[in-house]
Scaffold this active site. Structure first.
Site, PDB file in Angstrom:
ATOM      1  N   GLY A  40      -9.625   7.884   1.931  1.00  0.00           N
ATOM      2  CA  GLY A  40      -9.243   9.284   1.880  1.00  0.00           C
ATOM      3  C   GLY A  40     -10.384  10.237   1.594  1.00  0.00           C
ATOM      4  NE  ARG A  43      -8.838   7.933  -4.011  1.00  0.00           N
ATOM      5  CZ  ARG A  43      -8.212   7.688  -2.872  1.00  0.00           C
ATOM      6  NH1 ARG A  43      -6.924   7.421  -2.859  1.00  0.00           N
ATOM      7  NH2 ARG A  43      -8.856   7.712  -1.718  1.00  0.00           N
ATOM      8  CB  THR A  67      -1.537   5.925   4.350  1.00  0.00           C
ATOM      9  OG1 THR A  67      -2.419   5.977   3.237  1.00  0.00           O
ATOM     10  CG2 THR A  67      -0.637   7.144   4.344  1.00  0.00           C
ATOM     11  CB  THR A 111      -4.105   5.370   7.618  1.00  0.00           C
ATOM     12  OG1 THR A 111      -4.086   4.320   6.644  1.00  0.00           O
ATOM     13  CG2 THR A 111      -4.572   4.809   8.954  1.00  0.00           C
ATOM     14  N   GLY A 112      -6.708   5.380   5.833  1.00  0.00           N
ATOM     15  CA  GLY A 112      -8.061   4.905   5.572  1.00  0.00           C
ATOM     16  C   GLY A 112      -8.637   5.571   4.331  1.00  0.00           C
ATOM     17  CB  SER A 119      -0.950   0.002   1.201  1.00  0.00           C
ATOM     18  OG  SER A 119      -0.223  -0.187   2.390  1.00  0.00           O
ATOM     19  N   GLY A 171      -6.032  10.777  -3.106  1.00  0.00           N
ATOM     20  CA  GLY A 171      -6.673  10.624  -1.791  1.00  0.00           C
ATOM     21  C   GLY A 171      -6.319  11.761  -0.855  1.00  0.00           C
ATOM     22  CG  ASP A 172      -6.383  10.760   3.268  1.00  0.00           C
ATOM     23  OD1 ASP A 172      -6.231   9.845   2.433  1.00  0.00           O
ATOM     24  OD2 ASP A 172      -6.156  10.617   4.481  1.00  0.00           O
ATOM     25  CB  THR A 227      -0.546   6.172   0.553  1.00  0.00           C
ATOM     26  OG1 THR A 227      -1.375   5.014   0.404  1.00  0.00           O
ATOM     27  CG2 THR A 227      -1.236   7.318  -0.168  1.00  0.00           C
TER      28      THR A 227
HETATM   29  N1  ASP Z   1      -5.660   7.293   2.803  1.00  0.00           N
HETATM   30  C1  ASP Z   1      -5.266   6.526   1.658  1.00  0.00           C
HETATM   31  C2  ASP Z   1      -6.019   7.019   0.449  1.00  0.00           C
HETATM   32  O1  ASP Z   1      -7.181   7.315   0.531  1.00  0.00           O
HETATM   33  C3  ASP Z   1      -5.434   5.055   1.802  1.00  0.00           C
HETATM   34  C4  ASP Z   1      -5.238   4.463   3.184  1.00  0.00           C
HETATM   35  O2  ASP Z   1      -4.561   5.024   4.038  1.00  0.00           O
HETATM   36  O3  ASP Z   1      -5.765   3.386   3.461  1.00  0.00           O
HETATM   37  O4  ASP Z   1      -5.441   7.041  -0.604  1.00  0.00           O
END
Ligand code: ASP
Length: 343
Positions: free
Chosen positions: A257, A231, A203, A254-255, A85, A233-234, A221
């Site tokens: 985004g 795309r 991330t 993380t997660g 990841s 993300g955050d 990430t």
């Molecule tokens: N935050 C990351 C994204 O949305 C992915 C992640 O941390 O799981 O790209």
């Protein structure tokens, strides 16, 4: 005459230093701010943060700057092909292209970011260069790649055979579906046919405080696996995936985004700490904000926040169980399971 006066000055400086250090002559640090206690610390997301922290600690423990520590730290998972990841070996987008998002921020509110960068392993170092060598904060896509190549970074294929195989398997259904990392390290070891997990996004976000009490952070990430090409993300968005305010503290996420961007998550966490919340309480409130904004979605996805304040206190909170974070300082080197809303 001049020589004699210089000699006198040298002698008096040495003797005052000797008094200051109880008889032992050390480098003169009298003019630099010295924290009362050793607050040096580095914290980062997920259990793979442990190896990254160890690298960052090599710099912090020698008196280095937090900014150098976080850059060096997150380069570890960036270069690790078994980490699916982040960086090299990261899962690709739906077209089979590995695109990286990263950002970095220092104690002076300087920041740099790259979005949807291809072919360069250390996206974080490109982000740092954007911060230090350009009048801009963000470079994206081809422009980011061009900038990296012009500054000596090497072009490399980031798609490993394992990640390519996972993508080819995914092509059979082609259903975009974030798979949460809601289990712990043990689950990964025992049941994971490929290191990096059955889940498909994570991330490394890292924040640190150095020996002068200054804060910095880095976040990098490959984003959500099988996302639409382009795309973002955050993680490379200052304020969403990372924020550092040297007066207050630092936070990273993380997660999924999209949900973090919606609430400008890391900035929110820092502002909540400014209002007096502990790092853990601030992270919890940010997670609760995600639920308020999008209750239906929140049950099905993972988001975790991690924060550090100026006192060296840290904390985390996540939507789902399974979010872990790693901590390293003079006293401990641990991986903690974050608290969460849904258990
Ligand atoms: N935050 C990351 C994204 O949305 C992915 C992640 O941390 O799981 O790209």
């Amino acid at each position: 005459m001049i020589a004699t006066r210089r000699k006198f000055l040298q002698t008096s400086v040495l003797s005052s230093a000797a008094v200051l250090t109880g008889g032992q002559v050390l480098a003169d640090t009298a003019s630099r701010p010295q924290p009362a206690v050793d607050n040096r610390i580095v914290i980062s997301t997920w259990d793979f943060g442990k190896a990254a922290n160890a690298e960052a600690w090599k710099i912090l423990s020698k008196g280095g700057r937090a900014l150098d520590a976080v850059e060096a730290g997150v380069k570890v998972p960036e270069a690790d092909p078994s980490n699916r990841s982040v960086g090299y070996g990261g899962l690709p987008d739906r077209d089979g292209r590995v695109t990286l998002d990263a950002c970095i921020m220092d104690e002076f509110y300087n920041c740099g970011s790259v979005m949807a960068l291809e072919h360069i392993v250390h996206a974080i170092s490109v982000a740092r260069l954007v911060m230090e060598k350009t009048p801009h904060i963000v470079l994206a896509g081809d422009g980011a790649l061009q900038f990296a190549l012009a500054n000596g970074f090497e072009k490399q294929n980031l798609l490993t055979p394992e990640s390519e195989a996972a993508w080819r398997k995914w092509l059979k259904t082609s259903r975009y579906e974030p798979v949460m990392n809601v289990e712990n390290k043990l689950f990964r070891k025992e049941n994971d046919p490929m290191p990096g997990g059955p889940y498909n996004h994570d991330t490394i976000g890292m924040v640190a405080m150095d020996g002068t009490g200054n804060l910095s952070g880095a976040c990098t990430t490959s984003g959500m696996a099988y996302k639409i090409h382009g795309r973002v993300g955050d993680s490379p968005i200052i304020g969403a995936g990372l924020y550092v305010d040297n007066e207050v503290g630092a936070a990273t996420s993380t997660g999924v985004g999209e949900e973090v961007i919606r609430i400008v998550g890391s900035h929110l966490v820092v502002e909540l700490m400014r209002q007096g919340r502990s790092p853990e309480a601030a992270c919890r409130e940010a997670v609760e904000r995600i639920i308020q904004r999008n209750p239906g979605q929140a049950k099905k996805i993972q988001v975790g926040f991690l924060a550090l304040n100026k006192k060296g206190e840290y904390g985390a909170w996540a939507l789902q169980k399974g979010f872990t974070y790693a901590v390293k300082n003079n006293r401990e080197e641990n991986i903690f399971a974050s608290k969460s809303i849904y258990t």
